[in-house]
Design a protein around this motif. Structure first.
Motif, PDB file in Angstrom:
ATOM      1  N   MET A   1       0.845  -1.183   0.000  1.00  4.46           N
ATOM      2  CA  MET A   1       0.000   0.000   0.000  1.00  4.46           C
ATOM      3  C   MET A   1       0.885   1.238   0.000  1.00  4.46           C
ATOM      4  O   MET A   1       1.835   1.340   0.753  1.00  4.46           O
ATOM      5  N   THR A   2       0.559   2.179  -0.854  1.00 10.64           N
ATOM      6  CA  THR A   2       1.226   3.475  -0.842  1.00 10.64           C
ATOM      7  C   THR A   2       0.168   4.542  -0.620  1.00 10.64           C
ATOM      8  O   THR A   2      -0.998   4.358  -0.928  1.00 10.64           O
ATOM      9  N   TYR A   3       0.608   5.657  -0.071  1.00 11.72           N
ATOM     10  CA  TYR A   3      -0.324   6.720   0.269  1.00 11.72           C
ATOM     11  C   TYR A   3      -0.470   7.709  -0.874  1.00 11.72           C
ATOM     12  O   TYR A   3       0.490   8.084  -1.515  1.00 11.72           O
ATOM     13  N   GLU A   4      -1.692   8.151  -1.079  1.00 12.80           N
ATOM     14  CA  GLU A   4      -1.965   9.284  -1.941  1.00 12.80           C
ATOM     15  C   GLU A   4      -1.769  10.537  -1.084  1.00 12.80           C
ATOM     16  O   GLU A   4      -1.962  10.493   0.133  1.00 12.80           O
ATOM     17  N   PRO A   5      -1.402  11.667  -1.697  1.00 17.71           N
ATOM     18  CA  PRO A   5      -1.212  12.883  -0.906  1.00 17.71           C
ATOM     19  C   PRO A   5      -2.405  13.226  -0.013  1.00 17.71           C
ATOM     20  O   PRO A   5      -2.235  13.703   1.098  1.00 17.71           O
ATOM     21  N   PRO A   9      -1.156  12.599   6.717  1.00 15.75           N
ATOM     22  CA  PRO A   9      -1.525  13.559   7.755  1.00 15.75           C
ATOM     23  C   PRO A   9      -1.019  14.952   7.395  1.00 15.75           C
ATOM     24  O   PRO A   9       0.015  15.098   6.749  1.00 15.75           O
ATOM     25  N   ILE A  10      -1.760  15.960   7.814  1.00 14.62           N
ATOM     26  CA  ILE A  10      -1.350  17.340   7.601  1.00 14.62           C
ATOM     27  C   ILE A  10      -0.708  17.836   8.890  1.00 14.62           C
ATOM     28  O   ILE A  10      -1.362  17.899   9.922  1.00 14.62           O
ATOM     29  N   VAL A  39      10.750  20.606  15.665  1.00 19.01           N
ATOM     30  CA  VAL A  39       9.803  21.589  15.154  1.00 19.01           C
ATOM     31  C   VAL A  39       9.789  21.414  13.636  1.00 19.01           C
ATOM     32  O   VAL A  39      10.815  21.571  12.971  1.00 19.01           O
ATOM     33  N   VAL A  40       8.635  21.082  13.091  1.00 23.53           N
ATOM     34  CA  VAL A  40       8.517  20.724  11.674  1.00 23.53           C
ATOM     35  C   VAL A  40       8.777  21.925  10.768  1.00 23.53           C
ATOM     36  O   VAL A  40       8.216  23.004  10.972  1.00 23.53           O
ATOM     37  N   ALA A  41       9.639  21.718   9.772  1.00 25.01           N
ATOM     38  CA  ALA A  41       9.794  22.672   8.671  1.00 25.01           C
ATOM     39  C   ALA A  41       8.942  22.189   7.491  1.00 25.01           C
ATOM     40  O   ALA A  41       8.166  22.937   6.924  1.00 25.01           O
ATOM     41  N   TRP A  42       9.092  20.905   7.151  1.00 26.41           N
ATOM     42  CA  TRP A  42       8.241  20.293   6.129  1.00 26.41           C
ATOM     43  C   TRP A  42       8.371  18.780   6.185  1.00 26.41           C
ATOM     44  O   TRP A  42       9.329  18.237   6.713  1.00 26.41           O
ATOM     45  N   LEU A  43       7.349  18.118   5.610  1.00 32.72           N
ATOM     46  CA  LEU A  43       7.354  16.669   5.444  1.00 32.72           C
ATOM     47  C   LEU A  43       7.644  16.360   3.991  1.00 32.72           C
ATOM     48  O   LEU A  43       7.133  17.034   3.096  1.00 32.72           O
ATOM     49  N   ALA A  83       1.870   6.738  11.532  1.00 36.17           N
ATOM     50  CA  ALA A  83       0.871   6.610  12.605  1.00 36.17           C
ATOM     51  C   ALA A  83       1.110   7.676  13.679  1.00 36.17           C
ATOM     52  O   ALA A  83       0.151   8.245  14.209  1.00 36.17           O
ATOM     53  N   ALA A  84       2.356   7.958  14.008  1.00 35.82           N
ATOM     54  CA  ALA A  84       2.666   8.999  14.999  1.00 35.82           C
ATOM     55  C   ALA A  84       2.261  10.367  14.459  1.00 35.82           C
ATOM     56  O   ALA A  84       1.715  11.192  15.202  1.00 35.82           O
ATOM     57  N   LEU A  85       2.528  10.620  13.187  1.00 35.59           N
ATOM     58  CA  LEU A  85       2.121  11.902  12.595  1.00 35.59           C
ATOM     59  C   LEU A  85       0.610  12.055  12.610  1.00 35.59           C
ATOM     60  O   LEU A  85       0.091  13.136  12.900  1.00 35.59           O
ATOM     61  N   ARG A  86      -0.112  10.978  12.318  1.00 34.06           N
ATOM     62  CA  ARG A  86      -1.577  11.023  12.368  1.00 34.06           C
ATOM     63  C   ARG A  86      -2.051  11.336  13.783  1.00 34.06           C
ATOM     64  O   ARG A  86      -2.936  12.151  13.991  1.00 34.06           O
ATOM     65  N   ARG A  87      -1.461  10.678  14.773  1.00 29.08           N
ATOM     66  CA  ARG A  87      -1.822  10.887  16.181  1.00 29.08           C
ATOM     67  C   ARG A  87      -1.597  12.348  16.579  1.00 29.08           C
ATOM     68  O   ARG A  87      -2.445  12.982  17.191  1.00 29.08           O
ATOM     69  N   ILE A  88      -0.466  12.889  16.197  1.00 34.40           N
ATOM     70  CA  ILE A  88      -0.122  14.268  16.554  1.00 34.40           C
ATOM     71  C   ILE A  88      -0.996  15.257  15.784  1.00 34.40           C
ATOM     72  O   ILE A  88      -1.451  16.249  16.335  1.00 34.40           O
ATOM     73  N   ALA A  89      -1.252  14.977  14.520  1.00 34.66           N
ATOM     74  CA  ALA A  89      -2.060  15.884  13.697  1.00 34.66           C
ATOM     75  C   ALA A  89      -3.494  15.961  14.206  1.00 34.66           C
ATOM     76  O   ALA A  89      -4.140  16.993  14.052  1.00 34.66           O
ATOM     77  N   GLN A  90      -3.989  14.905  14.847  1.00 36.89           N
ATOM     78  CA  GLN A  90      -5.365  14.897  15.336  1.00 36.89           C
ATOM     79  C   GLN A  90      -5.502  15.481  16.731  1.00 36.89           C
ATOM     80  O   GLN A  90      -6.593  15.703  17.206  1.00 36.89           O
ATOM     81  N   THR A  91      -4.370  15.747  17.399  1.00 39.25           N
ATOM     82  CA  THR A  91      -4.411  16.317  18.735  1.00 39.25           C
ATOM     83  C   THR A  91      -4.620  17.823  18.623  1.00 39.25           C
ATOM     84  O   THR A  91      -3.847  18.491  17.956  1.00 39.25           O
TER      85      THR A  91
END
Length: 92
Positions: A1-5, A9-10, A39-43, A83-91
């Motif tokens: 499985m690959t992710y579509e943009p 997570p944003i 501290v995120v600059a970009w993904l 999964a960690a990015l999804r968790r953080i993005a939803q907080t």
């Protein structure tokens, strides 16, 4: 499985990620098995097709003074678990 943009997570630039040891891997100048704050600059979503579980993340150490004291290119690069990015993005 690959992710579509649209499935990735944003995580906005400037977001502080507090990562547990299992949330990241392959970080330059980082001790494996330790917690990491970045501290995120970009993904690197353009490389999402290379891995189902990990995204390369560019950012700064919270103590490096970016952008107020020392504007500079990102000083950290590490792979972060989606999964960690999804968790953080939803907080809120």
């Amino acid at each position: 499985m690959t992710y579509e943009p649209s499935e990735l997570p944003i995580v906005e630039p400037g977001t502080l990620l507090r990562l547990n040891p299992d949330d990241w891997s392959f970080g330059r100048d980082l001790a494996p098995g330790s917690p990491v704050d970045v501290v995120v600059a970009w993904l690197r979503t353009d490389l999402a097709h290379l891995s189902d579980e990990w995204l390369w993340t560019h950012g700064h150490r919270p103590q490096c003074g970016y952008p107020d004291i020392d504007p500079h290119p990102p000083c950290m690069e590490l792979r972060v678990n989606v999964a960690a990015l999804r968790r953080i993005a939803q907080t809120p």
